[in-house]
Scaffold this active site. Sequence first.
Site, PDB file in Angstrom:
ATOM      1  N   ASN A 130      37.537  38.883  38.183  1.00  9.72           N
ATOM      2  CA  ASN A 130      38.932  38.824  38.635  1.00  9.72           C
ATOM      3  C   ASN A 130      39.174  39.383  40.036  1.00  9.72           C
ATOM      4  OD1 ASN A 130      42.021  39.192  38.190  1.00  9.72           O
ATOM      5  ND2 ASN A 130      41.275  41.305  38.389  1.00  9.72           N
TER       6      ASN A 130
ATOM      7  N   TYR B 106      42.080  30.944  51.734  1.00  5.21           N
ATOM      8  CA  TYR B 106      42.290  31.429  50.360  1.00  5.21           C
ATOM      9  C   TYR B 106      42.131  30.267  49.371  1.00  5.21           C
ATOM     10  CZ  TYR B 106      44.320  33.349  46.139  1.00  5.21           C
ATOM     11  OH  TYR B 106      44.503  33.741  44.833  1.00  5.21           O
TER      12      TYR B 106
ATOM     13  N   LYS C 219      39.387  29.619  46.216  1.00  5.75           N
ATOM     14  CA  LYS C 219      39.723  29.353  44.810  1.00  5.75           C
ATOM     15  C   LYS C 219      39.211  27.973  44.358  1.00  5.75           C
ATOM     16  CE  LYS C 219      41.320  33.361  43.808  1.00  5.75           C
ATOM     17  NZ  LYS C 219      40.682  34.223  42.806  1.00  5.75           N
TER      18      LYS C 219
ATOM     19  N   ILE D  46      35.475  44.107  33.382  1.00  5.01           N
ATOM     20  CA  ILE D  46      36.591  43.563  34.163  1.00  5.01           C
ATOM     21  C   ILE D  46      36.466  44.020  35.613  1.00  5.01           C
ATOM     22  CG2 ILE D  46      39.111  43.439  34.417  1.00  5.01           C
ATOM     23  CD1 ILE D  46      39.334  44.253  31.431  1.00  5.01           C
TER      24      ILE D  46
ATOM     25  N   VAL E 225      52.221  35.236  40.371  1.00  2.00           N
ATOM     26  CA  VAL E 225      52.205  36.418  39.499  1.00  2.00           C
ATOM     27  C   VAL E 225      52.588  37.617  40.367  1.00  2.00           C
ATOM     28  CG1 VAL E 225      50.883  37.739  37.800  1.00  2.00           C
ATOM     29  CG2 VAL E 225      50.184  35.390  38.339  1.00  2.00           C
TER      30      VAL E 225
ATOM     31  N   ASP F 291      32.432  48.292  45.714  1.00  2.31           N
ATOM     32  CA  ASP F 291      33.028  47.161  46.412  1.00  2.31           C
ATOM     33  C   ASP F 291      32.210  45.917  46.043  1.00  2.31           C
ATOM     34  OD1 ASP F 291      33.707  45.226  48.415  1.00  2.31           O
ATOM     35  OD2 ASP F 291      34.359  46.844  49.733  1.00  2.31           O
TER      36      ASP F 291
HETATM   37  P1  NDP Z   1      46.062  42.844  42.830  1.00  3.32           P
HETATM   38  O1  NDP Z   1      46.029  43.055  44.304  1.00  3.32           O
HETATM   39  O2  NDP Z   1      47.146  43.503  42.064  1.00  3.32           O
HETATM   40  O3  NDP Z   1      44.639  43.247  42.201  1.00  3.32           O
HETATM   41  C1  NDP Z   1      43.431  42.938  42.854  1.00  3.32           C
HETATM   42  C2  NDP Z   1      42.301  43.739  42.235  1.00  3.32           C
HETATM   43  O4  NDP Z   1      41.069  43.363  42.874  1.00  3.32           O
HETATM   44  C3  NDP Z   1      42.482  45.233  42.430  1.00  3.32           C
HETATM   45  O5  NDP Z   1      42.107  45.901  41.256  1.00  3.32           O
HETATM   46  C4  NDP Z   1      41.502  45.568  43.555  1.00  3.32           C
HETATM   47  O6  NDP Z   1      40.994  46.885  43.367  1.00  3.32           O
HETATM   48  C5  NDP Z   1      40.385  44.532  43.288  1.00  3.32           C
HETATM   49  N1  NDP Z   1      39.603  44.269  44.474  1.00  3.32           N
HETATM   50  C6  NDP Z   1      40.005  43.667  45.618  1.00  3.32           C
HETATM   51  N2  NDP Z   1      39.011  43.649  46.507  1.00  3.32           N
HETATM   52  C7  NDP Z   1      37.949  44.266  45.915  1.00  3.32           C
HETATM   53  C8  NDP Z   1      36.625  44.568  46.336  1.00  3.32           C
HETATM   54  N3  NDP Z   1      36.196  44.236  47.557  1.00  3.32           N
HETATM   55  N4  NDP Z   1      35.801  45.223  45.483  1.00  3.32           N
HETATM   56  C9  NDP Z   1      36.239  45.571  44.254  1.00  3.32           C
HETATM   57  N5  NDP Z   1      37.474  45.297  43.794  1.00  3.32           N
HETATM   58  C10 NDP Z   1      38.317  44.659  44.624  1.00  3.32           C
HETATM   59  O7  NDP Z   1      46.136  41.266  42.641  1.00  3.32           O
HETATM   60  P2  NDP Z   1      46.107  40.322  41.349  1.00  3.32           P
HETATM   61  O8  NDP Z   1      45.986  41.082  40.110  1.00  3.32           O
HETATM   62  O9  NDP Z   1      47.220  39.369  41.502  1.00  3.32           O
HETATM   63  O10 NDP Z   1      44.758  39.512  41.657  1.00  3.32           O
HETATM   64  C11 NDP Z   1      43.696  39.396  40.733  1.00  3.32           C
HETATM   65  C12 NDP Z   1      43.094  38.009  40.882  1.00  3.32           C
HETATM   66  O11 NDP Z   1      44.072  37.032  40.549  1.00  3.32           O
HETATM   67  C13 NDP Z   1      42.623  37.661  42.299  1.00  3.32           C
HETATM   68  O12 NDP Z   1      41.386  36.998  42.216  1.00  3.32           O
HETATM   69  C14 NDP Z   1      43.709  36.710  42.818  1.00  3.32           C
HETATM   70  O13 NDP Z   1      43.202  35.826  43.769  1.00  3.32           O
HETATM   71  C15 NDP Z   1      44.071  36.004  41.523  1.00  3.32           C
HETATM   72  N6  NDP Z   1      45.365  35.337  41.493  1.00  3.32           N
HETATM   73  C16 NDP Z   1      46.516  36.033  41.745  1.00  3.32           C
HETATM   74  C17 NDP Z   1      47.730  35.381  41.705  1.00  3.32           C
HETATM   75  C18 NDP Z   1      49.017  36.059  42.016  1.00  3.32           C
HETATM   76  O14 NDP Z   1      50.021  35.356  42.297  1.00  3.32           O
HETATM   77  N7  NDP Z   1      49.104  37.378  41.979  1.00  3.32           N
HETATM   78  C19 NDP Z   1      47.812  33.942  41.333  1.00  3.32           C
HETATM   79  C20 NDP Z   1      46.530  33.330  41.108  1.00  3.32           C
HETATM   80  C21 NDP Z   1      45.362  34.011  41.166  1.00  3.32           C
HETATM   81  P3  NDP Z   1      40.722  47.976  44.505  1.00  3.32           P
HETATM   82  O15 NDP Z   1      41.694  47.702  45.628  1.00  3.32           O
HETATM   83  O16 NDP Z   1      40.942  49.287  43.813  1.00  3.32           O
HETATM   84  O17 NDP Z   1      39.300  47.754  44.869  1.00  3.32           O
HETATM   85  C1  8X3 Z   2      47.832  33.130  44.204  1.00  2.00           C
HETATM   86  C2  8X3 Z   2      48.944  32.162  43.994  1.00  2.00           C
HETATM   87  O1  8X3 Z   2      50.254  30.298  45.096  1.00  2.00           O
HETATM   88  O2  8X3 Z   2      50.085  32.394  46.285  1.00  2.00           O
HETATM   89  O3  8X3 Z   2      46.594  32.558  43.918  1.00  2.00           O
HETATM   90  O4  8X3 Z   2      48.203  30.951  46.140  1.00  2.00           O
HETATM   91  S1  8X3 Z   2      49.383  31.430  45.464  1.00  2.00           S
END
Ligand code: NDP
Ligand code: 8X3
Length: 260
Positions: free
Chosen positions: A93, A160, A164, A13, A193, A66
Amino acid sequence: MEENRVKGKIAFISGASSGIGKATAEKLAQMGVNLILCARRENILNELKENLEKQYGIKVITLVFDVRNYNDVLKNINSLDDEWKKIDILVNNAGLAVGLEKIYQYDMEDVDRMVDTNIKGFTYIANTILPLMIATDKVCTVVNIGSVAGEIAYPNGSIYCATKFAVKAISDAMRSELIDKKIKVTNIKPGLVDTEFSLIRFKGDKTKADNVYKGIEPLYAEDIADTIAYVVNLPDKIQITDLTVTPLHQANGIHIYRES
Ligand code: NDP
Ligand code: 8X3
C-alpha cells in the site's frame, strides 16, 4: 455475520502509519489478525502497536524503513523470526503522489519520488515477501493498492497515473506467474479517499488539499479498509482480480460531480 476466516493469520501492511494502511491495520486487528506494520514514522507505528495489542489482544511487529531502499527492505524482512515469516496477507500500500503538473513542468525530484516509491518500492516489497508466501504452502492473498488513476490518465497526473498503471501491470503479471501457486492477487483501485494523500501531493498546502474533496463526499480510509478486509476474508477458492471503489458521485479518475 460473515464468517471470520482470518483470525490468527499474519498480515504485512506497508504504509501503515496513515490513511488506508493504518485503517486496514485497525480493521484486521479487530478481526484477530497479527500484524507486521511498516512505514518511516516510528512514533506513529509504536503508538499504533501499543493500542492494537491492548485493544484486540493480537501481536504486532513494527518495521521502520523506507520502501525505496532495497537493502533496508531485505534487511528488515529477513530479520523477522521464522514464525513471523509465515505471512498470509500482504497489503502492498505504501505510495504517494507529489505535485500536479504538466509533464514539461514537472520537478524531476518529484518524479523520482513517485517512481521510486510506487513502482520500485512496491516491487521490492513484492519481491521479498512472495518467496515467503510460496514457502508457507498456504492459501495467501496479496492486495496491491492501485488507483482509478491506473485506469484512465488525467491531465497533470502523468507520472502518478503511470505508477498506478504499473501497479495494474505488475498485479496482472504476478497473478499469471503465480497461477500454479496458492496465492491470490487483487488490485484494489480506490477513487477519492480523504487521507494525508492530497496534503502530501500539494506539499502541505491545506487549501489545495481540501479543494480536492470540495462538493463531494469522498471515501474515508475505513471504507477501503473494509473492502480489503472483505477481499482477504473470502473463502480460499475465490479470487477477486480487480476492484474499483469510488464515492457515490465519482465515475472514474476524470469524471466527478461536485455540488457547488
Ligand atoms: P497517506 O499519505 O495517508 O498514507 C501513505 C502511507 O505510505 C503512509 O503510511 C506513509 O508512511 C507510507 N509511505 C509513503 N512513502 C513511503 C516510503 N518511501 N517508505 C515507506 N512508507 C512510505 O495516503 P493513502 O493512505 O491515501 O495512500 C495509500 C495508498 O493508496 C497509496 O499507494 C496511494 O497511491 C493509494 N491511493 C490513495 C487514494 C486517495 O485518494 N487517498 C486513491 C487511490 C489510491 P510514512 O510517511 O510514515 O513513511
Ligand atoms: C488517488 C486518487 O484521483 O487523486 O489515487 O488520482 S486520484
